[in-house]
Design an enzyme around this catalytic site. Structure first.
Site, mmCIF file in Angstrom:
data_model
loop_
_atom_site.group_PDB
_atom_site.id
_atom_site.type_symbol
_atom_site.label_atom_id
_atom_site.label_comp_id
_atom_site.label_asym_id
_atom_site.label_seq_id
_atom_site.Cartn_x
_atom_site.Cartn_y
_atom_site.Cartn_z
ATOM 1 N N SER A 122 35.890 -16.768 93.529
ATOM 2 C CA SER A 122 34.729 -15.694 93.506
ATOM 3 C C SER A 122 34.126 -16.090 92.262
ATOM 4 O O SER A 122 32.880 -15.925 91.920
ATOM 5 C CB SER A 122 35.488 -14.475 93.062
ATOM 6 N N ARG A 124 44.626 -22.379 97.416
ATOM 7 C CA ARG A 124 43.364 -23.369 97.555
ATOM 8 C C ARG A 124 43.832 -24.747 97.333
ATOM 9 O O ARG A 124 43.557 -25.449 97.885
ATOM 10 C CB ARG A 124 42.032 -22.915 96.762
#
Length: 165
Positions: A133, A95
């Site tokens: 998450s 990311r």
């Protein structure tokens, strides 16, 4: 047959995960999604629930990409899981730069254990780079909107799990 292993906790599976899964399918004939049984992380969803969510979310993806997708729980070393499923490559999503330092160490350790298994990094699409998450669960717990980060089915399961419906 080229076999890849995409490991993670997937607690819950996000649009970022699904993006990496879809693009990983372009690299291999079979993509095994290794669902880590990581007791130290204390996942919100049980192993069975995480496997069910991934299987449901990937069902049409396999047909669209022509890649066989298998969801496989594991609790051993990642490199041993790669051996168990016959993977020649480990697929990892990045990311941000911060992810790279951790992943760099993991690649070094895995190469020391078995230098025949390669690791491939896929950058998350720009619109998915902030998704984690852990943050999705926190937003949901605090009554924020998570529809931008997970599919409608995962959102429903998350809200139910948190007692928000």
């Amino acid at each position: 047959m080229r076999i890849g292993l995409y490991p993670g906790t997937f607690d819950p599976v996000t649009l970022g995960h699904l993006d990496i899964i879809e693009r990983g399918c372009a690299l291999v004939d079979r993509l095994v999604i290794g669902v880590a049984i990581n007791r130290d992380k204390g996942p919100l969803f049980s192993l069975e629930e995480r496997v069910e969510m991934l299987e449901a979310e990937c069902a049409d993806l396999a047909g669209r990409t022509g890649c066989e997708i298998i969801v496989h729980p594991f609790e051993n070393l990642l490199i041993n899981c790669a051996h168990d499923v016959g993977a020649q490559v480990i697929v990892r999503g990045l990311r941000a730069v911060a992810d790279f330092e951790y992943e760099y160490q993991m690649v070094g350790m895995n190469r020391a254990l078995d230098d025949t298994v390669e690791t491939v990094f896929l950058m998350a699409e720009a619109r998915h780079q902030a998704i984690a998450s852990k943050l999705v669960k926190e937003i949901a717990r605090l009554d924020g909107e998570v529809a931008k980060f997970v599919t409608p089915a995962v959102k429903d399961r998350l809200m139910t799990k948190l007692g928000k419906v």
